[in-house]
Design an enzyme around this catalytic site. Sequence first.
Site, short mmCIF file in Angstrom:
data_model
loop_
_atom_site.label_atom_id
_atom_site.label_comp_id
_atom_site.label_asym_id
_atom_site.label_seq_id
_atom_site.Cartn_x
_atom_site.Cartn_y
_atom_site.Cartn_z
CB CYS A 183 -13.99 1.16 -0.17
SG CYS A 183 -13.56 2.93 0.05
CD GLN B 64 -12.83 -1.88 -1.33
OE1 GLN B 64 -11.84 -1.73 -0.18
NE2 GLN B 64 -14.00 -2.28 -1.14
CG ASP C 206 -13.47 6.43 -0.87
OD1 ASP C 206 -13.62 6.19 0.51
OD2 ASP C 206 -12.47 6.35 -1.21
NE ARG D 193 -3.75 0.73 1.82
CZ ARG D 193 -5.18 0.63 2.32
NH1 ARG D 193 -5.19 1.34 3.60
NH2 ARG D 193 -6.00 -0.05 1.98
NE ARG E 136 -10.00 -5.37 0.08
CZ ARG E 136 -9.57 -4.04 0.53
NH1 ARG E 136 -9.99 -3.27 1.08
NH2 ARG E 136 -7.91 -4.42 0.50
CG HIS F 31 -8.18 0.15 -3.06
ND1 HIS F 31 -7.53 -1.06 -2.62
CD2 HIS F 31 -8.76 0.28 -1.70
CE1 HIS F 31 -7.69 -1.02 -1.30
NE2 HIS F 31 -8.68 -0.38 -1.15
N1 CP Z 1 -11.20 -0.33 2.15
C1 CP Z 1 -9.83 -0.40 2.60
O1 CP Z 1 -9.07 -0.57 2.01
O2 CP Z 1 -9.87 -0.12 4.05
P1 CP Z 1 -8.34 -0.06 4.96
O3 CP Z 1 -7.98 1.35 4.62
O4 CP Z 1 -8.86 -0.10 6.40
O5 CP Z 1 -7.45 -1.29 4.44
N1 NVA Z 2 -9.81 6.82 -1.18
C1 NVA Z 2 -9.50 6.44 0.28
C2 NVA Z 2 -9.71 4.95 0.25
C3 NVA Z 2 -9.45 4.15 1.70
C4 NVA Z 2 -9.61 2.76 1.51
C5 NVA Z 2 -8.08 6.55 0.35
O1 NVA Z 2 -7.34 6.62 -0.70
O2 NVA Z 2 -7.65 7.04 1.54
#
Ligand code: CP
Ligand code: NVA
Length: 307
Positions: free
Chosen positions: A264, A132, A224, A102, A292, A129
């Site tokens: 998400c 997701q 989101d 990530r 997930r 993502h």
């Molecule tokens: N939706 C998602 O990726 O959540 P987290 O940021 O908690 O991993």
């Molecule tokens: N768009 C959000 C998604 C978190 C899972 C971010 O990037 O923070």
Amino acid sequence: MKDFIAVSDYSAEELQDLLDLAVRLKKEYFAGGNQPLLQGKVLAMIFQKPSLRTRVSFDMAMRHLGGDALYLSPAEIGLGKRESIADVARVISGYVQIVMARVFDHAHVVELAKWATVPVLNGLSDYNHPCQAMADALTIYEKFGSLKGLNVAYVGDGNNVAVSLMYVCTKLGASFAIANPEGYGLSPDAVELGEKFAAETGASVRLVRDPHDAVRGANVIYTDTWTSMGQEEEAARRAKVFPPYQVNAALVAEADKDVIVMHCLPAHRGEEITDEVADGPHSVLFPQAHNRLHAQKALLARLLGVA
Ligand code: CP
Ligand code: NVA
């Protein structure tokens, strides 16, 4: 395909095949447990940002399949800071069988995958993502039996989650509409790709300003956060322009009567979504989050060549 970096890299057949495998593994899990397909395999999870769902669902996916996972926190690796991404990739490839990362900058996960000799999964970047999106597609697939011909309306920021959702929808034949404030839309490059995929499946991509326009006739409403991780200094400015894009009961009432509402998570209740909707009869927020686990089991098993 060695890695899973973006949904757009995969064909519709490969995506559908992953969904079918996820359904199979989910069924097997609830019927008493998964086979130890990943025994002896370890996933390294590199995080430059916080996480609940991605971290825990990947860890548990590995455990359910007989494998193990290592959590490497933002403070630990210093990807590209303590040492180069190319060096991290080559070192870690000698220790583990698969890597999930990530990152802030999408180019960093691409670089990691380029140098790693083991598969690399994108656990969220500023561009998309994809893990997701696979859980989202699985949730829609379970509910409607197919994505083909559905109308998916995304309301809010044209961010990483919106990009991968558009790709998976258009690849699998669902039309995608997005309503966002001016200046917060999808990148033209992403739209171009989405339109190309839509043309191949008879779906469409619709860019609108008015959230009411986006949700009319929608089978799925998705939202989101207005401020993604890494954009914190823009939060006050965003909080001023996004309120008309809140997914509330009045907006949901304009969609199809059987619409499902997705997010998400993490949700900012009272901002992009109200409690009434998040906890209401159309919400699939928690089954979506739980998916997930199952979608990622399919990805892990396929990338490691055991299913
Ligand atoms: N939706 C998602 O990726 O959540 P987290 O940021 O908690 O991993
Ligand atoms: N768009 C959000 C998604 C978190 C899972 C971010 O990037 O923070």
